[in-house]
Design a protein around this motif. Structure first.
Motif, PDB file in Angstrom:
ATOM      1  N   GLY A 282      -4.698  -3.063  -0.016  1.00  0.00           N
ATOM      2  CA  GLY A 282      -3.970  -1.839   0.288  1.00  0.00           C
ATOM      3  C   GLY A 282      -2.973  -2.013   1.415  1.00  0.00           C
ATOM      4  O   GLY A 282      -1.903  -1.397   1.424  1.00  0.00           O
ATOM      5  N   ALA A 283      -3.298  -2.885   2.354  1.00  0.00           N
ATOM      6  CA  ALA A 283      -2.435  -3.098   3.511  1.00  0.00           C
ATOM      7  C   ALA A 283      -1.148  -3.821   3.149  1.00  0.00           C
ATOM      8  O   ALA A 283      -0.098  -3.576   3.759  1.00  0.00           O
ATOM      9  CB  ALA A 283      -3.188  -3.881   4.585  1.00  0.00           C
ATOM     10  N   VAL A 284      -1.199  -4.721   2.141  1.00  0.00           N
ATOM     11  CA  VAL A 284      -0.025  -5.554   1.841  1.00  0.00           C
ATOM     12  C   VAL A 284       0.699  -5.181   0.546  1.00  0.00           C
ATOM     13  O   VAL A 284       1.895  -5.449   0.415  1.00  0.00           O
ATOM     14  CB  VAL A 284      -0.413  -7.050   1.797  1.00  0.00           C
ATOM     15  N   PHE A 285       0.007  -4.560  -0.399  1.00  0.00           N
ATOM     16  CA  PHE A 285       0.632  -4.243  -1.685  1.00  0.00           C
ATOM     17  C   PHE A 285       1.864  -3.340  -1.556  1.00  0.00           C
ATOM     18  O   PHE A 285       2.828  -3.493  -2.326  1.00  0.00           O
ATOM     19  CB  PHE A 285      -0.388  -3.596  -2.630  1.00  0.00           C
ATOM     20  N   PRO A 286       1.895  -2.383  -0.628  1.00  0.00           N
ATOM     21  CA  PRO A 286       3.035  -1.457  -0.565  1.00  0.00           C
ATOM     22  C   PRO A 286       4.391  -2.110  -0.384  1.00  0.00           C
ATOM     23  O   PRO A 286       5.423  -1.454  -0.583  1.00  0.00           O
ATOM     24  CB  PRO A 286       2.693  -0.564   0.639  1.00  0.00           C
ATOM     25  N   VAL A 287       4.434  -3.395  -0.020  1.00  0.00           N
ATOM     26  CA  VAL A 287       5.726  -4.064   0.129  1.00  0.00           C
ATOM     27  C   VAL A 287       6.552  -3.938  -1.149  1.00  0.00           C
ATOM     28  O   VAL A 287       7.786  -3.845  -1.102  1.00  0.00           O
ATOM     29  CB  VAL A 287       5.536  -5.558   0.508  1.00  0.00           C
ATOM     30  N   GLY A 288       5.884  -3.892  -2.304  1.00  0.00           N
ATOM     31  CA  GLY A 288       6.584  -3.800  -3.580  1.00  0.00           C
ATOM     32  C   GLY A 288       7.384  -2.516  -3.717  1.00  0.00           C
ATOM     33  O   GLY A 288       8.589  -2.542  -3.995  1.00  0.00           O
ATOM     34  N   LEU A 289       6.737  -1.363  -3.508  1.00  0.00           N
ATOM     35  CA  LEU A 289       7.438  -0.081  -3.646  1.00  0.00           C
ATOM     36  C   LEU A 289       8.417   0.135  -2.496  1.00  0.00           C
ATOM     37  O   LEU A 289       9.446   0.784  -2.669  1.00  0.00           O
ATOM     38  CB  LEU A 289       6.441   1.076  -3.728  1.00  0.00           C
TER      39      LEU A 289
ATOM     40  N   HIS B  48      15.639   4.371   6.870  1.00  0.00           N
ATOM     41  CA  HIS B  48      14.737   3.421   6.232  1.00  0.00           C
ATOM     42  C   HIS B  48      13.342   3.442   6.850  1.00  0.00           C
ATOM     43  O   HIS B  48      12.347   3.252   6.144  1.00  0.00           O
ATOM     44  CB  HIS B  48      15.316   2.009   6.312  1.00  0.00           C
ATOM     45  N   GLY B  49      13.262   3.648   8.153  1.00  0.00           N
ATOM     46  CA  GLY B  49      11.952   3.704   8.799  1.00  0.00           C
ATOM     47  C   GLY B  49      11.098   4.823   8.245  1.00  0.00           C
ATOM     48  O   GLY B  49       9.903   4.640   7.975  1.00  0.00           O
ATOM     49  N   GLU B  50      11.695   5.986   8.065  1.00  0.00           N
ATOM     50  CA  GLU B  50      10.976   7.124   7.495  1.00  0.00           C
ATOM     51  C   GLU B  50      10.579   6.846   6.047  1.00  0.00           C
ATOM     52  O   GLU B  50       9.471   7.196   5.617  1.00  0.00           O
ATOM     53  CB  GLU B  50      11.846   8.372   7.565  1.00  0.00           C
ATOM     54  N   LYS B  51      11.481   6.225   5.297  1.00  0.00           N
ATOM     55  CA  LYS B  51      11.186   5.917   3.897  1.00  0.00           C
ATOM     56  C   LYS B  51       9.995   4.959   3.788  1.00  0.00           C
ATOM     57  O   LYS B  51       9.112   5.144   2.939  1.00  0.00           O
ATOM     58  CB  LYS B  51      12.407   5.295   3.213  1.00  0.00           C
ATOM     59  N   ILE B  52       9.966   3.952   4.639  1.00  0.00           N
ATOM     60  CA  ILE B  52       8.876   2.977   4.607  1.00  0.00           C
ATOM     61  C   ILE B  52       7.537   3.643   4.881  1.00  0.00           C
ATOM     62  O   ILE B  52       6.545   3.397   4.183  1.00  0.00           O
ATOM     63  CB  ILE B  52       9.142   1.843   5.621  1.00  0.00           C
ATOM     64  N   LEU B  53       7.500   4.508   5.875  1.00  0.00           N
ATOM     65  CA  LEU B  53       6.254   5.209   6.199  1.00  0.00           C
ATOM     66  C   LEU B  53       5.846   6.155   5.077  1.00  0.00           C
ATOM     67  O   LEU B  53       4.666   6.234   4.722  1.00  0.00           O
ATOM     68  CB  LEU B  53       6.418   5.993   7.507  1.00  0.00           C
ATOM     69  N   ALA B  54       6.826   6.848   4.500  1.00  0.00           N
ATOM     70  CA  ALA B  54       6.538   7.794   3.422  1.00  0.00           C
ATOM     71  C   ALA B  54       5.953   7.086   2.206  1.00  0.00           C
ATOM     72  O   ALA B  54       5.071   7.625   1.527  1.00  0.00           O
ATOM     73  CB  ALA B  54       7.815   8.536   3.027  1.00  0.00           C
ATOM     74  N   VAL B  55       6.429   5.881   1.931  1.00  0.00           N
ATOM     75  CA  VAL B  55       5.956   5.116   0.779  1.00  0.00           C
ATOM     76  C   VAL B  55       4.623   4.436   1.070  1.00  0.00           C
ATOM     77  O   VAL B  55       3.719   4.400   0.215  1.00  0.00           O
ATOM     78  CB  VAL B  55       7.016   4.058   0.370  1.00  0.00           C
ATOM     79  N   TYR B  56       4.476   3.921   2.272  1.00  0.00           N
ATOM     80  CA  TYR B  56       3.340   3.063   2.601  1.00  0.00           C
ATOM     81  C   TYR B  56       1.987   3.768   2.419  1.00  0.00           C
ATOM     82  O   TYR B  56       1.082   3.229   1.763  1.00  0.00           O
ATOM     83  CB  TYR B  56       3.453   2.561   4.039  1.00  0.00           C
ATOM     84  N   LEU B  57       1.842   4.937   2.979  1.00  0.00           N
ATOM     85  CA  LEU B  57       0.517   5.570   2.999  1.00  0.00           C
ATOM     86  C   LEU B  57      -0.001   5.970   1.611  1.00  0.00           C
ATOM     87  O   LEU B  57      -1.152   5.683   1.278  1.00  0.00           O
ATOM     88  CB  LEU B  57       0.535   6.769   3.944  1.00  0.00           C
ATOM     89  N   PRO B  58       0.807   6.620   0.744  1.00  0.00           N
ATOM     90  CA  PRO B  58       0.299   6.934  -0.600  1.00  0.00           C
ATOM     91  C   PRO B  58      -0.041   5.685  -1.423  1.00  0.00           C
ATOM     92  O   PRO B  58      -1.032   5.674  -2.168  1.00  0.00           O
ATOM     93  CB  PRO B  58       1.449   7.723  -1.238  1.00  0.00           C
ATOM     94  N   VAL B  59       0.781   4.629  -1.290  1.00  0.00           N
ATOM     95  CA  VAL B  59       0.507   3.404  -2.045  1.00  0.00           C
ATOM     96  C   VAL B  59      -0.740   2.715  -1.511  1.00  0.00           C
ATOM     97  O   VAL B  59      -1.573   2.214  -2.286  1.00  0.00           O
ATOM     98  CB  VAL B  59       1.726   2.459  -2.010  1.00  0.00           C
ATOM     99  N   PHE B  60      -0.888   2.672  -0.197  1.00  0.00           N
ATOM    100  CA  PHE B  60      -2.113   2.144   0.410  1.00  0.00           C
ATOM    101  C   PHE B  60      -3.327   2.869  -0.163  1.00  0.00           C
ATOM    102  O   PHE B  60      -4.338   2.247  -0.529  1.00  0.00           O
ATOM    103  CB  PHE B  60      -2.058   2.332   1.926  1.00  0.00           C
TER     104      PHE B  60
END
Length: 260
Positions: free
Chosen positions: A58-65, A174-186
């Protein structure tokens, strides 16, 4: 409609009006991006088990999205949100289905391509290594799940993925986008939900690895892999369309009655 909905509708019009070959190229990239995250999760979590492995994945997979959203690419699961502008009559149903078809095919090409490069590039190591075992075990576990479970996990998965994409649409940098994507994918990875595009990589990598090293595992074959993809794809579509419909109902404007 809300600002987020308006932003997405603008993006949707651009997506569906693009030339087919541009959409296909961006779809291949998206399939590759998701495959990078999937490959990284396999390598990072190899030799681990249980919740320990789930948290690492979960910690590393979000790099894809994150790559899909920040760099710009066409991902089938996120594009299930195109139902919203379709319901709002901003794009035609035919344009939505055309986009889905091209993008799904492109995602498949990208995922399988990265699986081939990873396996034959020696990233998995040798036949007795933990990464090879993890790669094959991941694919085998997916092939041995029943259709209903995959379908339901697919619904749950794409609810989170589409929420991630929806949230990123409202972000300003981009910082906001990364955080927005990271948590749901995690969340969807740790919970063990099924993502059809990620499974294109996982299943291909498992099948290719097994064939390359002569490793046979019960249930791991092309037939069960295709069944998994079918169930995950249907589930993802339902989950994504549920989110799209919910936000359309919440944000739709009432049409003014015709004048006398």
């Amino acid at each position: 409609m809300s600002g987020t909905a308006e932003n997405y509708i603008i993006a949707a019009k651009n997506k569906t009006s693009a030339r087919w070959y541009k959409t296909l190229v961006l779809a291949v990239l998206a399939g590759a991006f998701i495959a990078f995250g999937a490959a990284l999760s396999t390598v990072a979590a190899s030799g681990r088990s249980g919740m320990d492995a789930a948290l690492v994945k979960g910690a590393v997979f979000p790099v894809g999205l994150i790559l899909v959203v920040v760099c710009g690419a066409e991902l089938f699961t996120g594009n299930n949100l195109l139902l919203l502008p379709t319901l709002n009559r901003d794009i035609k149903p035919s344009a939505m289905f055309k986009n889905w078809g091209i993008v799904y095919g492109g995602n498949l090409i990208g995922g399988v391509l990265i699986a081939v490069l990873v396996v034959f590039g020696g990233v998995m190591g040798d036949a007795d290594g933990s990464i090879v075992q993890a790669c094959i075990a991941t694919a085998a576990n997916k092939c041995n799940m029943d259709f209903g479970s995959i379908l339901l996990r697919g619904i749950l998965c794409n609810m989170l993925v589409c929420l991630a994409v929806w949230a990123s649409t409202a972000c300003k940098n981009h910082g906001e986008k990364i955080l927005a994507v990271y948590l749901p994918v995690f969340a969807f990875v740790v919970l063990g939900f099924e993502h059809s595009i990620a499974n294109m990589y996982y299943l291909s990598a498992g099948l290719i690895t097994g064939a390359r090293f002569g490793i046979t595992v019960a249930g791991l074959n092309i037939g069960y892999a295709l069944l998994n993809l079918l169930a995950a794809t249907l589930g993802n579509m339902i989950g994504g369309c549920l989110i799209a419909t919910a936000y359309w109902l919440a944000d739709k404007e009432k049409k003014a009655p015709p004048s006398a």
